[in-house]
Motif scaffolding. Structure first.
Motif, PDB file in Angstrom:
ATOM      1  N   GLN A  10       0.487  -1.244   0.002  1.00  0.00           N
ATOM      2  CA  GLN A  10      -0.154   0.184  -0.084  1.00  0.00           C
ATOM      3  C   GLN A  10       0.815   1.262   0.202  1.00  0.00           C
ATOM      4  N   ALA A  11       1.884   1.352   1.035  1.00  0.00           N
ATOM      5  CA  ALA A  11       2.840   2.056   0.713  1.00  0.00           C
ATOM      6  C   ALA A  11       3.138   2.613  -0.919  1.00  0.00           C
ATOM      7  N   VAL A  15       0.991  -6.666 -10.837  1.00  0.00           N
ATOM      8  CA  VAL A  15       1.091  -5.358  -9.849  1.00  0.00           C
ATOM      9  C   VAL A  15       3.066  -5.060 -10.568  1.00  0.00           C
ATOM     10  N   GLU A  16       3.698  -6.334 -10.324  1.00  0.00           N
ATOM     11  CA  GLU A  16       5.253  -6.479 -10.768  1.00  0.00           C
ATOM     12  C   GLU A  16       4.728  -5.396 -12.210  1.00  0.00           C
ATOM     13  N   ASP A  38       0.510   4.347  -2.699  1.00  0.00           N
ATOM     14  CA  ASP A  38      -0.181   5.350  -2.694  1.00  0.00           C
ATOM     15  C   ASP A  38       1.640   6.391  -3.025  1.00  0.00           C
ATOM     16  N   VAL A  39       2.666   5.950  -3.099  1.00  0.00           N
ATOM     17  CA  VAL A  39       3.839   6.733  -3.782  1.00  0.00           C
ATOM     18  C   VAL A  39       3.254   6.675  -4.937  1.00  0.00           C
ATOM     19  N   VAL A  40       4.125   5.173  -5.845  1.00  0.00           N
ATOM     20  CA  VAL A  40       3.808   5.743  -7.532  1.00  0.00           C
ATOM     21  C   VAL A  40       2.603   5.441  -8.161  1.00  0.00           C
ATOM     22  N   ALA A  41       1.564   5.755  -7.241  1.00  0.00           N
ATOM     23  CA  ALA A  41       0.117   6.238  -8.338  1.00  0.00           C
ATOM     24  C   ALA A  41      -0.383   7.757  -8.140  1.00  0.00           C
ATOM     25  N   ARG A  53      -5.289  -4.432  -8.310  1.00  0.00           N
ATOM     26  CA  ARG A  53      -6.838  -3.810  -8.412  1.00  0.00           C
ATOM     27  C   ARG A  53      -6.429  -2.670  -7.624  1.00  0.00           C
ATOM     28  N   ARG A  54      -6.150  -2.136  -6.576  1.00  0.00           N
ATOM     29  CA  ARG A  54      -5.551  -0.634  -5.906  1.00  0.00           C
ATOM     30  C   ARG A  54      -5.317  -0.140  -6.579  1.00  0.00           C
ATOM     31  N   LEU A  55      -4.466  -0.520  -7.311  1.00  0.00           N
ATOM     32  CA  LEU A  55      -2.770   0.352  -8.003  1.00  0.00           C
ATOM     33  C   LEU A  55      -3.680   0.511  -9.052  1.00  0.00           C
ATOM     34  N   LEU A  56      -4.671   0.097  -9.837  1.00  0.00           N
ATOM     35  CA  LEU A  56      -5.297   0.271 -10.803  1.00  0.00           C
ATOM     36  C   LEU A  56      -6.071   1.373 -11.052  1.00  0.00           C
ATOM     37  N   LEU A  57      -7.120   1.202  -9.969  1.00  0.00           N
ATOM     38  CA  LEU A  57      -8.299   2.042  -9.134  1.00  0.00           C
ATOM     39  C   LEU A  57      -7.968   3.443  -8.919  1.00  0.00           C
ATOM     40  N   ALA A  58      -6.288   3.325  -8.358  1.00  0.00           N
ATOM     41  CA  ALA A  58      -5.666   4.142  -7.715  1.00  0.00           C
ATOM     42  C   ALA A  58      -5.145   5.733  -8.799  1.00  0.00           C
TER      43      ALA A  58
END
Length: 448
Positions: free
Chosen positions: A166-167, A207-208, A170-173, A439-444
């Motif tokens: 998650q950290a 995710v990678e 939060d940065v890359v997105a 999914r969390r990264l795509l949505l971010a």
């Protein structure tokens, strides 16, 4: 042109999903354009330019209230009005028209349909330069940015037992691509380690692939995607089409230079080795990066090109493929949009439908991609995203590539078109087709 650290020593491993295994539908399906009706209908067509009556110029002069001999009336034109104007709503086979600010190269062309007093006006100017390249991305440069602080956050997220995904998200997105390059440089300065190698050791799967794509400079990512589309057995022609037929001249020239610098190969030679025939010629044309980018629309030339395309296809036995290649590879996107509109009057059929009838396979997809970008670039990418998730399985590489490559350009508009075309938000379809940190990264990234 060099991109320090790309690829890292040892090279990138093959990303999961290359080559994609999902089968995409032809865009749109051959012979039809069944775009779902959007809630409330499609945006209304732009009105004709002020001062021009509703009659379209035809070869040999500019008729007023009378229809030029031999030219079919536009469907829905009122009696006695000459060619009329297209009815409001989706036109050109149902391809939706973008809002005024949404398509790179200009908003909906306002066609001067008929010239008062027999005098043709000067060509209408295009949009301001600031509108040529849309900047409606979901990711923008973070204010109060500190590359060292972000590098420290990423180091802590990967240090010790386990990974704080998650950290990392939060940065890359929430950083622009330029800011991510600064973070990568700061990480090596502060810790003497390669951030990309550390991320690869901590992550896996989709995710990678997504995070590594976000850390690639945008030009390198396009060049990398093209190389992997042609590397090894088989060729991912849809990747070649998606990139080479949609980018600006400057983007294409930078891609060609980067491809040579990073992979030691000539992209044109690779294309010739992996493709053939009219499709090969179209891609080679695209690689030149020489499309006219003058934003002024010449409506007389649009009419002449429409006639030329009709005579090269529907108006003869057989097809003069080189004529289609010449017009679609060299005219500006606003000029092509005007040509599409003129063609519908010349042939009493939309140009996308004619290409369906005259071509097949990859060259058909390439030509239609160019026209779809001229009509509505965000809608083209919305379609690609939809088909990457439609049905059983997900074409993750296409999903990732479009989300990442458009995140700072026009993903806001792509989301809007996605909702209009499919009556569901892009985020909702991503949520149902993906899971976990991926999914969390795509949505971010898409702003949810």
């Amino acid at each position: 042109m060099s991109y320090p650290g790309y690829p890292p020593s040892g090279g990138y491993p093959a990303f999961p999903g290359y080559p994609p295994t999902g089968q995409e539908s032809v865009y749109p399906p051959a012979g039809q354009y069944p775009y779902p009706a959007a809630p409330g209908g499609y945006p209304p067509a732009a009105p004709p330019a002020a001062g021009y009556p509703a009659a379209y110029p035809a070869p040999g002069g500019y008729p007023g209230a009378t229809q030029a001999a031999g030219m079919p009336p536009y469907p829905g034109a009122p009696a006695g009005s000459g060619f009329g104007v297209p009815p409001a709503g989706p036109a050109f086979g149902g391809y939706p028209q973008p809002p005024a600010q949404s398509y790179a190269g200009g908003g909906p062309a306002q066609i001067p349909v008929g010239y008062p007093g027999g005098q043709a006006p000067s060509p209408m100017p295009g949009p301001p330069a600031a509108m040529v390249q849309s900047t409606q991305g979901t990711i923008r440069a973070a204010p109060n940015f500190d590359a060292g602080r972000d590098a420290e956050i990423l180091r802590k997220a990967m240090k010790g037992f386990g990974t704080d995904e998650q950290a990392i998200i939060d940065v890359v997105a929430n950083r622009s691509n330029d800011q991510r390059q600064q973070i990568k440089a700061a990480f090596k300065t502060m810790y003497g380690k390669d951030l990309i190698k550390d991320l690869k050791s901590e992550l896996s799967g989709n995710v990678e692939e997504l995070i590594l794509a976000l850390f690639m400079p945008s030009t390198y990512y396009d060049a990398w995607s093209l190389r992997h589309a042609m590397k090894g057995a088989g060729t991912q022609e849809k990747v070649l089409i998606e990139i080479l037929c949609t980018r600006t001249n400057q983007e294409i020239r930078e891609i060609v230079t980067c491809y040579k610098a990073e992979f030691g190969r000539d992209i044109e030679e690779d294309i010739r080795a992996d493709t053939s025939g009219h499709f090969e010629r179209l891609l080679v044309s695209m690689c030149q990066g020489n499309r006219d980018e003058n934003q002024t629309v010449d409506y007389q030339k649009a009419q002449e090109d429409a006639q030329r395309l009709y005579q090269a296809g529907e108006g003869k036995l057989g097809t003069d493929e080189s004529c289609f290649n010449m017009v679609l590879a060299s005219r500006s996107f606003p000029q092509l949009k005007a040509t599409v509109e003129a063609y519908s009057r010349v042939a009493n059929r939309d140009l996308l439908s004619s290409i369906d009838r005259e071509f097949s396979g990859n060259v058909e997809r390439g030509l239609k991609t160019i026209l779809q970008c001229a009509l509505n670039r965000p809608a083209f990418f919305a379609e690609r995203l939809y088909h990457s998730m439609k049905g059983a399985g997900t074409d993750d590489s296409t999903l990732i590539r479009i989300i990442v490559s458009r995140s700072e350009i026009d993903l806001v508009q792509i989301k809007q078109m996605f909702t209009q075309l499919y009556q569901k938000p892009l985020a909702a379809m991503i949520s149902s087709d993906t899971s976990g940190d991926y999914r969390r990264l795509l949505l971010a990234i898409v702003g949810q």
